[in-house]
Write a protein that holds these residues in place. Structure first.
Motif, PDB file in Angstrom:
ATOM      1  N   PHE A  75       0.791  -1.225   0.000  1.00  0.00           N
ATOM      2  CA  PHE A  75       0.000   0.000   0.000  1.00  0.00           C
ATOM      3  C   PHE A  75       0.831   1.288   0.000  1.00  0.00           C
ATOM      4  O   PHE A  75       0.314   2.357  -0.306  1.00  0.00           O
ATOM      5  CB  PHE A  75      -0.960   0.007   1.194  1.00  0.00           C
ATOM      6  CG  PHE A  75      -1.996  -1.076   1.109  1.00  0.00           C
ATOM      7  CD1 PHE A  75      -3.099  -0.945   0.290  1.00  0.00           C
ATOM      8  CD2 PHE A  75      -1.836  -2.260   1.824  1.00  0.00           C
ATOM      9  CE1 PHE A  75      -4.049  -1.954   0.190  1.00  0.00           C
ATOM     10  CE2 PHE A  75      -2.777  -3.280   1.733  1.00  0.00           C
ATOM     11  CZ  PHE A  75      -3.885  -3.121   0.912  1.00  0.00           C
ATOM     12  N   SER A  76       2.099   1.195   0.365  1.00  0.00           N
ATOM     13  CA  SER A  76       2.940   2.394   0.386  1.00  0.00           C
ATOM     14  C   SER A  76       4.329   2.044  -0.121  1.00  0.00           C
ATOM     15  O   SER A  76       4.841   0.963   0.185  1.00  0.00           O
ATOM     16  CB  SER A  76       3.048   2.952   1.812  1.00  0.00           C
ATOM     17  OG  SER A  76       4.057   3.949   1.878  1.00  0.00           O
ATOM     18  N   PRO A 127       7.410   2.006   6.717  1.00  0.00           N
ATOM     19  CA  PRO A 127       7.044   2.794   7.904  1.00  0.00           C
ATOM     20  C   PRO A 127       8.042   2.605   9.046  1.00  0.00           C
ATOM     21  O   PRO A 127       8.772   1.607   9.093  1.00  0.00           O
ATOM     22  CB  PRO A 127       5.676   2.226   8.301  1.00  0.00           C
ATOM     23  CG  PRO A 127       5.192   1.463   7.109  1.00  0.00           C
ATOM     24  CD  PRO A 127       6.425   0.967   6.416  1.00  0.00           C
TER      25      PRO A 127
END
Length: 198
Positions: free
Chosen positions: A60-61, A65
């Protein structure tokens, strides 16, 4: 399956090539892969951070993170310290202890701490990993530009996400044939450094 790798270094160290090798191997293995870089004046010795995200599901990214990287490869110690917060508590770091001060450090805008200070701060975090001098190993092989290949070899010794022989073969397809013998030696040296230095 999900695997996140971050490579922190300084422009000119070859971390983008290393990240592309891992990304292409993972794609060849059928995984979904996102590979991206964040750069700061990279060609002038600025910070370069490569993100490689590998999964068998949707990603998704493009950016790893905080606290989620499975492996942090620090091609340069201060850059590794700068991004150590991306590493999962269950992750592993491999940090090259040879400093490459950024242009800001050379201009005295930033103060560059000693390698001992950097190592101490990282050790205090209680994370698992390896400190090694990949730059010295590359120089002993006759070419400091082999540092990234030494680090790539070391990566395959701590992670079983990709078979070492597959990673080396992919690397060799991406560089001139005249470098193949030296790259193969540097890769093997990198694998051998894991466990020899704390």
């Amino acid at each position: 399956m999900k695997f996140d790798l971050v490579i922190a270094g300084v422009g000119g160290q070859g971390n983008i090539l290393a990240s592309q090798v891992v990304a292409k191997c993972a794609m060849d293995a059928g995984y979904n892969v996102v590979n991206t870089e964040t750069k700061g004046a990279a060609q002038r010795g600025g910070s370069v951070l490569s993100h490689v995200r590998i999964a068998d599901g949707e990603i998704f990214s493009p950016l790893v993170p905080a606290g989620q990287a499975d492996v942090l490869l620090g091609f340069e110690p201060l850059e590794a310290l700068r991004y150590i917060g991306l590493l999962s508590k269950k992750g592993t770091f491999i940090i090259n202890t040879a400093p490459v001060p950024t242009i800001l450090a050379n201009l005295k805008v930033d103060e560059y701490p000693s390698t001992e200070q950097i190592v101490a701060v990282i050790r205090e975090k209680g994370l698992a990993g390896h400190f090694l001098n990949a730059t010295r190993a590359a120089k002993e092989l006759g070419n400091v530009l082999l540092t990234n290949v030494v680090m790539l070899g070391a990566f395959t010794a701590v992670s079983n996400i990709l078979p070492p022989d597959v990673v080396l073969k992919k690397l060799l397809t991406m560089v001139d044939e005249k470098f193949h013998a030296d790259d193969s030696r540097a890769f093997a040296v990198g694998r051998g450094l894991i466990g020899k230095e704390g």
